[in-house]
Design an enzyme around this catalytic site. Structure first.
Site, PDB file in Angstrom:
ATOM      1  N   ARG A  55       0.824  -1.209   0.000  1.00 25.63           N
ATOM      2  CA  ARG A  55       0.000   0.000   0.000  1.00 25.63           C
ATOM      3  C   ARG A  55       0.864   1.268   0.000  1.00 25.63           C
ATOM      4  O   ARG A  55       0.387   2.356  -0.271  1.00 25.63           O
ATOM      5  CB  ARG A  55      -0.971  -0.020   1.186  1.00 25.63           C
ATOM      6  N   TYR A 106     -15.978  19.348 -13.354  1.00 22.34           N
ATOM      7  CA  TYR A 106     -16.393  17.950 -13.505  1.00 22.34           C
ATOM      8  C   TYR A 106     -17.478  17.634 -12.467  1.00 22.34           C
ATOM      9  O   TYR A 106     -17.335  17.972 -11.295  1.00 22.34           O
ATOM     10  CB  TYR A 106     -15.182  17.030 -13.305  1.00 22.34           C
ATOM     11  N   ASP A 177      -7.397  20.883 -12.304  1.00 23.81           N
ATOM     12  CA  ASP A 177      -7.738  19.605 -12.922  1.00 23.81           C
ATOM     13  C   ASP A 177      -7.344  19.727 -14.397  1.00 23.81           C
ATOM     14  O   ASP A 177      -7.986  20.442 -15.168  1.00 23.81           O
ATOM     15  CB  ASP A 177      -9.238  19.319 -12.757  1.00 23.81           C
ATOM     16  N   LYS A 202      -8.531   9.080 -18.658  1.00 23.31           N
ATOM     17  CA  LYS A 202      -8.901   9.710 -19.929  1.00 23.31           C
ATOM     18  C   LYS A 202      -7.708   9.729 -20.889  1.00 23.31           C
ATOM     19  O   LYS A 202      -7.268   8.687 -21.310  1.00 23.31           O
ATOM     20  CB  LYS A 202      -9.464  11.104 -19.653  1.00 23.31           C
TER      21      LYS A 202
HETATM   22  C1  PLP Z   1     -13.432  11.699 -15.455  1.00 23.40           C
HETATM   23  C2  PLP Z   1     -12.974  12.922 -14.771  1.00 23.40           C
HETATM   24  C3  PLP Z   1     -12.683  12.924 -13.395  1.00 23.40           C
HETATM   25  C4  PLP Z   1     -12.886  11.688 -12.533  1.00 23.40           C
HETATM   26  O1  PLP Z   1     -11.979  10.671 -12.870  1.00 23.40           O
HETATM   27  P1  PLP Z   1     -12.277   9.084 -12.717  1.00 23.40           P
HETATM   28  O2  PLP Z   1     -10.993   8.499 -13.202  1.00 23.40           O
HETATM   29  O3  PLP Z   1     -13.469   8.770 -13.563  1.00 23.40           O
HETATM   30  O4  PLP Z   1     -12.531   8.829 -11.278  1.00 23.40           O
HETATM   31  C5  PLP Z   1     -12.219  14.096 -12.832  1.00 23.40           C
HETATM   32  N1  PLP Z   1     -12.066  15.225 -13.563  1.00 23.40           N
HETATM   33  C6  PLP Z   1     -12.339  15.259 -14.881  1.00 23.40           C
HETATM   34  C7  PLP Z   1     -12.157  16.528 -15.643  1.00 23.40           C
HETATM   35  C8  PLP Z   1     -12.800  14.115 -15.531  1.00 23.40           C
HETATM   36  O5  PLP Z   1     -13.099  14.163 -16.839  1.00 23.40           O
END
Ligand code: PLP
Length: 364
Positions: A55, A106, A177, A202
């Site tokens: 971990r 988001y 982000d 993504k």
């Molecule tokens: C998808 C997304 C998230 C969350 O990520 P996960 O990997 O689905 O938990 C956070 N911020 C943005 C801009 C996203 O597109």
């Protein structure tokens, strides 16, 4: 940067992101060493070293962290998903702290902040970050300012440097982000933000097959706090996911360039099409939002009619996908009912347009 996952020695000038994407986080080039970090499946390690337990660290995560850290220009920690990274960062704020977030951030991030507020843990202030005066005013008394540029799916762009200055003047930390832009197009740490966050699910991983998140910072104290939180909460990435994400990262620049080139062609053609009332595109990246002239019904129909474009949520994969965003209950009511978000992939752009145009022609 972990000692066991070095970036290549810099020459007399910084390496280009394309070179970092391919080379950062490789094992030392000892004779017979694998070129890239292999999958190390281990829940525990022989005592006496730095890792001790599964971990707390893993060589495969650390290779991914070294590569993304090099690309963003800081030290990286990987998490089990983007939301694990989001919740870990939001949980850092003290009791009753003010957190400023774009109204179109988001939806999971907005929902998590709303949940903290409902439990009396924090106060949320949602703002339109294209309005700098309103954003500056909201930053006063804030503990944490969240930046997302462009936003999802409104695709609004904000002046990250100006917002960061206002936030820092108020004594607040700033997190960006950077999931949509990726470090190929934007590196927010260079604009002064304290933390960069990714849903590596993504673009970074890029093949619609792994959930993983990450945070990058140049602030050693923040890094230590986040590492401690990750150790305690156990929001660690899967080893296979980290390996897949690093494999994906190796071609990030090529995929982003191609998706962006495709998106730019499609934006011009969508703007000319009579079935489309409005096209939102920040001028960079591979995400496009199209508001259909016939509204909600047409926007529900389009993703069901395409053959090449896949009807699916998420974004940033090699394959082109699309969806009507307001089909999600959590989506902001200020997003038009007829808005379809397109995640443009790396297929041939004429094939992509032929599929879209055939369906749009039927909607006029
Ligand atoms: C998808 C997304 C998230 C969350 O990520 P996960 O990997 O689905 O938990 C956070 N911020 C943005 C801009 C996203 O597109």
């Amino acid at each position: 940067m972990p000692d066991d996952a070095p970036v290549p020695a810099p020459a007399d000038r910084p390496l280009h992101p394309a070179t970092l994407a391919v080379t950062a986080g490789r094992p030392k080039d000892d004779p017979d060493a694998p070129l890239n970090e292999p999958l190390t499946m281990a829940s525990t390690y022989v005592a006496g070293g730095d890792r001790e337990y599964g971990r707390y660290g893993n060589p495969t995560w650390q290779a991914f962290e070294a590569a993304l850290g090099a690309l963003e220009g800081g030290r990286c920690l990987a998490f089990s998903s983007g939301m694990a990274a989001v919740s870990t960062v939001l949980d850092l704020v003290g009791q009753d702290a003010r957190v400023v977030m774009p109204q179109h951030a988001y939806l999971g991030s907005v929902a998590y902040l709303g949940d903290l507020e409902a439990r009396g843990r924090a106060r949320s202030v949602l703002v339109d970050m294209t309005d700098l005066d309103a954003t500056r005013a909201a930053c006063e008394d804030a503990a944490l300012v969240w930046v997302e540029s462009p936003t999802n799916p409104a695709l609004e762009v904000t002046d990250v440097r100006a917002v960061t200055e206002a936030a820092h003047a108020a004594g607040a930390y700033v997190v960006a982000d950077n999931t949509f832009a990726t470090p190929v197009l934007r590196r927010p740490l260079e604009d002064g933000v304290d933390l960069v966050l990714h849903s590596a699910t993504k673009y970074l991983a890029g093949h619609s097959d792994a959930l993983i998140g990450a945070v990058v910072t140049r602030d050693d104290a923040l890094f230590d706090v986040l590492k401690k939180r990750r150790d305690l909460a156990g929001a660690v990435p899967g080893t296979l996911e980290a390996w897949l994400a690093l494999r994906g990262l190796r071609t990030l620049h090529l995929r982003v360039e191609r998706a962006q080139a495709n998106a730019q062609v499609l934006v011009e053609r969508l703007r000319e099409h009579p079935a489309v009332a409005e096209v939102r595109y920040p001028g960079f990246g591979g995400i496009v939002s199209a508001v259909l002239a016939q509204g909600e019904l047409a926007a529900d129909l389009l993703p069901r009619k395409t053959r090449l474009w896949v009807h699916a949520t998420s974004l940033g994969g090699v394959e082109s996908t699309l969806e009507r965003r307001r089909r999600w209950k959590g989506e902001a009511p200020t997003i038009p009912e007829g808005l379809v978000r397109l995640s443009v992939g790396i297929e041939d752009v004429e094939d992509l347009w032929a599929d879209l145009r055939r369906c749009l022609d039927d909607l006029v």
